[in-house]
Design an enzyme around this catalytic site. Structure first.
Site, PDB file in Angstrom:
ATOM      1  N   HIS A   1      -5.257   4.493   7.502  1.00 47.62           N
ATOM      2  CA  HIS A   1      -4.672   5.104   6.307  1.00 47.62           C
ATOM      3  C   HIS A   1      -3.167   5.284   6.459  1.00 47.62           C
ATOM      4  O   HIS A   1      -2.603   6.303   6.064  1.00 47.62           O
ATOM      5  CB  HIS A   1      -5.353   6.441   5.981  1.00 47.62           C
ATOM      6  CG  HIS A   1      -6.750   6.285   5.494  1.00 47.62           C
ATOM      7  ND1 HIS A   1      -7.074   5.833   4.235  1.00 47.62           N
ATOM      8  CD2 HIS A   1      -7.941   6.505   6.120  1.00 47.62           C
ATOM      9  CE1 HIS A   1      -8.376   5.791   4.095  1.00 47.62           C
ATOM     10  NE2 HIS A   1      -8.918   6.188   5.222  1.00 47.62           N
TER      11      HIS A   1
ATOM     12  N   ASP B   1       0.861  -1.189   0.000  1.00 50.48           N
ATOM     13  CA  ASP B   1       0.000   0.000   0.000  1.00 50.48           C
ATOM     14  C   ASP B   1       0.892   1.231   0.000  1.00 50.48           C
ATOM     15  O   ASP B   1       1.982   1.214   0.577  1.00 50.48           O
ATOM     16  CB  ASP B   1      -0.901   0.005   1.237  1.00 50.48           C
ATOM     17  CG  ASP B   1      -1.760   1.255   1.327  1.00 50.48           C
ATOM     18  OD1 ASP B   1      -2.730   1.362   0.555  1.00 50.48           O
ATOM     19  OD2 ASP B   1      -1.453   2.129   2.164  1.00 50.48           O
TER      20      ASP B   1
ATOM     21  N   GLU C   1       0.834   5.585   0.598  1.00 52.14           N
ATOM     22  CA  GLU C   1       0.126   6.801   0.995  1.00 52.14           C
ATOM     23  C   GLU C   1       0.745   7.948   0.218  1.00 52.14           C
ATOM     24  O   GLU C   1       1.970   8.019   0.072  1.00 52.14           O
ATOM     25  CB  GLU C   1       0.241   7.045   2.501  1.00 52.14           C
ATOM     26  CG  GLU C   1      -0.431   5.978   3.360  1.00 52.14           C
ATOM     27  CD  GLU C   1      -1.933   5.890   3.151  1.00 52.14           C
ATOM     28  OE1 GLU C   1      -2.542   6.930   2.805  1.00 52.14           O
ATOM     29  OE2 GLU C   1      -2.492   4.795   3.320  1.00 52.14           O
TER      30      GLU C   1
ATOM     31  N   ASP D   1      -2.621  -0.700   6.912  1.00 58.92           N
ATOM     32  CA  ASP D   1      -3.650  -0.977   5.908  1.00 58.92           C
ATOM     33  C   ASP D   1      -3.433  -2.317   5.213  1.00 58.92           C
ATOM     34  O   ASP D   1      -4.406  -3.037   4.916  1.00 58.92           O
ATOM     35  CB  ASP D   1      -3.693   0.149   4.874  1.00 58.92           C
ATOM     36  CG  ASP D   1      -4.399   1.399   5.404  1.00 58.92           C
ATOM     37  OD1 ASP D   1      -4.784   1.390   6.583  1.00 58.92           O
ATOM     38  OD2 ASP D   1      -4.546   2.369   4.647  1.00 58.92           O
TER      39      ASP D   1
END
Length: 498
Positions: A190, A42, A44, A195
């Site tokens: 988040h 993931d 960000e 996540d």
């Protein structure tokens, strides 16, 4: 294999360093590239503040998962310092993921962590929530910015379209936060590593439910539970504790198509890959086989970034609560905003209901060209929210104009449709379309069409009733000559060839 973690310190002022979780022996070497593990990852990013501004990578997190036991065997996480933290990390970005300018100012630039990211991802099966349309695109961009070739996946498991198809919309919009809430796993933070671990847990829960339903389909499937509840109510024996079924039950598994992404989706050799639909042999379904069948259907989704339209969002990527509309002085409309940026939308495979219309004229007497397309429920939900919000603001601002609804319904099933406007630009020499119009061949190649002049005959043969169109468009507000509403202005239309 010893569990390994490379994560920034709590203050994120030091570069990422390899450390072992508490209680484990220290480990300094992550597994090399191309291993059998599944890489759940993931990213960000910053939130773009203007049209054309890209995403800045702020954090990367990944875990390596044994495909046979579904346990985490290694992990890596690091904050990433963008080229200009001051301009990249806006207030909207901080609200989204909590990563501040101070947090990334002391983090390593992507160039310094690129080797670790490459070794984790290259040659492995990639997994994540919405990774095809978002996370993998950001990884490609990050490597391109430092002049390196990006890692390549052996296969992809995108759990957003996968679970929407297999699990049905039992958790509403099927975003990670909604799925976590559905299973009682807590609030999504988040942050990358949190996540991806939540993603793995959600996947296990969904696969377990599907496994149980496949084991006792006559008892546990949602369809039968709903049918049983209906019979009980008819007989007056409804249980007061029985929860109400959701309005939409999952699609019948017999109608599900097993599809794969263009990337060759090859699982590790020791895996037992199933090729049949679970509904054809429910008694022999194994839990892991559900995960090995999780391949992405990319035919109904668009990678907007690859077409130069990275600021355009698909309906499932829009958070309705983040939509705002402001009114400028003297009741002049400003733009519809999403997370402090102009809202721009894209949607694949829209069916043309009515071809090119020249019913309306502009101030110069030229026809205003448009087409009417059917839209899916996800897009209808976003546009209805915008329409209702804008209508209320119009009334509150004192406008006396009649509000023209954005969505119209046709046919005996009341299919929602919208009009996509194809604007033109006039100069001293000629008039041209300001919409990019392209044609998509059955092979998947896309060719931009060049029109010698603006003429309805050229578009009539292109936008025929029933053809499919991939649309990139912007909702724009108007209040003119006692009529007000939202018009959808097409920026790019890709027509599918038959």
């Amino acid at each position: 294999m010893a569990s390994t973690s490379a994560s920034p310190s709590a203050s994120a002022t030091e570069p990422a360093a390899a450390t072992a979780p508490e209680g484990d022996p220290p480990a300094t070497v992550l597994p090399g590239e191309g291993g059998p593990e599944i890489a759940f990852f993931d990213v960000e990013t910053s939130v773009p503040q203007r049209v054309g501004q890209g995403y800045a990578l702020l954090e990367f997190g990944a875990i390596l998962v044994c495909p046979r036991r579904l346990v985490e065997v290694a992990s890596y996480a690091t904050l990433v310092r963008p080229a200009d933290p001051v301009s990249a990390v806006s207030a909207a970005s901080v609200r989204c993921n909590g990563i501040t300018r101070d947090a990334v100012s002391g983090a390593p630039p992507f160039r310094d962590v690129a080797d670790a990211v490459y070794n984790l991802l290259n040659g492995r099966v990639w997994a994540g929530h919405n990774i095809v349309r978002f996370d993998s695109a950001r990884i490609r961009e990050a490597f391109s910015e430092i002049g390196r070739s990006p890692p390549q996946p052996k296969g992809m498991i995108d759990t957003l379209p996968l679970l929407t198809q297999r699990f049905g919309r039992r958790a509403g919009d099927m975003k990670m936060a909604s799925l976590a809430n559905y299973f009682g796993l807590g609030k999504q933070r988040h942050r990358s590593l949190d996540d991806v671990r939540m993603n793995l847990e959600v996947l296990k829960y969904c696969a377990t439910v599907l496994f149980l339903e496949a084991s006792l389909p006559e008892v546990l499937t949602v369809e039968n539970l709903v049918e049983g509840a209906t019979r009980s109510r008819a007989n007056g024996t409804a249980s007061p504790d029985l929860p109400k079924p959701e309005a939409k039950s999952p699609p019948d598994s017999s109608k599900r198509q097993r599809t794969v992404s263009p990337v060759e989706c090859v699982m590790p050799e020791e895996g037992n890959q199933r090729t049949s639909d679970p509904s054809t042999n429910r008694e022999s379904v194994e839990l892991v086989s559900h995960i090995e069948e999780m391949k992405l259907d990319t035919t109904t989704h668009m990678d907007a970034s690859s077409s130069g339209y990275s600021g355009f969002l698909e309906p499932d990527d829009v958070s309705i609560e983040c939509i705002e509309i402001s009114v400028a002085p003297l009741h002049q409309w400003s733009s519809i905003q999403h997370r402090d940026c102009p809202l721009q939308l894209c949607c694949a495979g829209l069916k043309v209901q009515f071809g090119v219309s020249t019913k309306f004229l502009d101030n110069a007497g030229r026809p205003k060209m448009s087409i009417v397309v059917e839209i899916p429920e996800s897009l209808s939900k976003v546009l209805e929210f915008c329409d209702d919000l804008a209508r209320k603001l119009s009334q509150e601002s004192g406008s006396s104009s009649e509000w023209r609804p954005l969505i119209k319904k046709y046919g005996y099933v009341n299919r929602p449709t919208v009009r996509l406007n194809i604007p033109t630009i006039a100069n001293s020499d000629a008039t041209a379309y300001s919409t990019d119009i392209c044609q998509k061949e059955p092979s998947g190649s896309i060719q931009e069409l060049d029109f010698s002049n603006v003429a309805t005959t050229e578009l009539d043969s292109l936008f025929v009733k029933g053809c499919k169109v991939d649309a990139f468009f912007s909702p724009e507000l108007y209040d003119y000559q006692q009529n007000a509403g939202i018009r959808l202005v097409a920026k790019r239309l890709v027509v599918h060839s038959n």
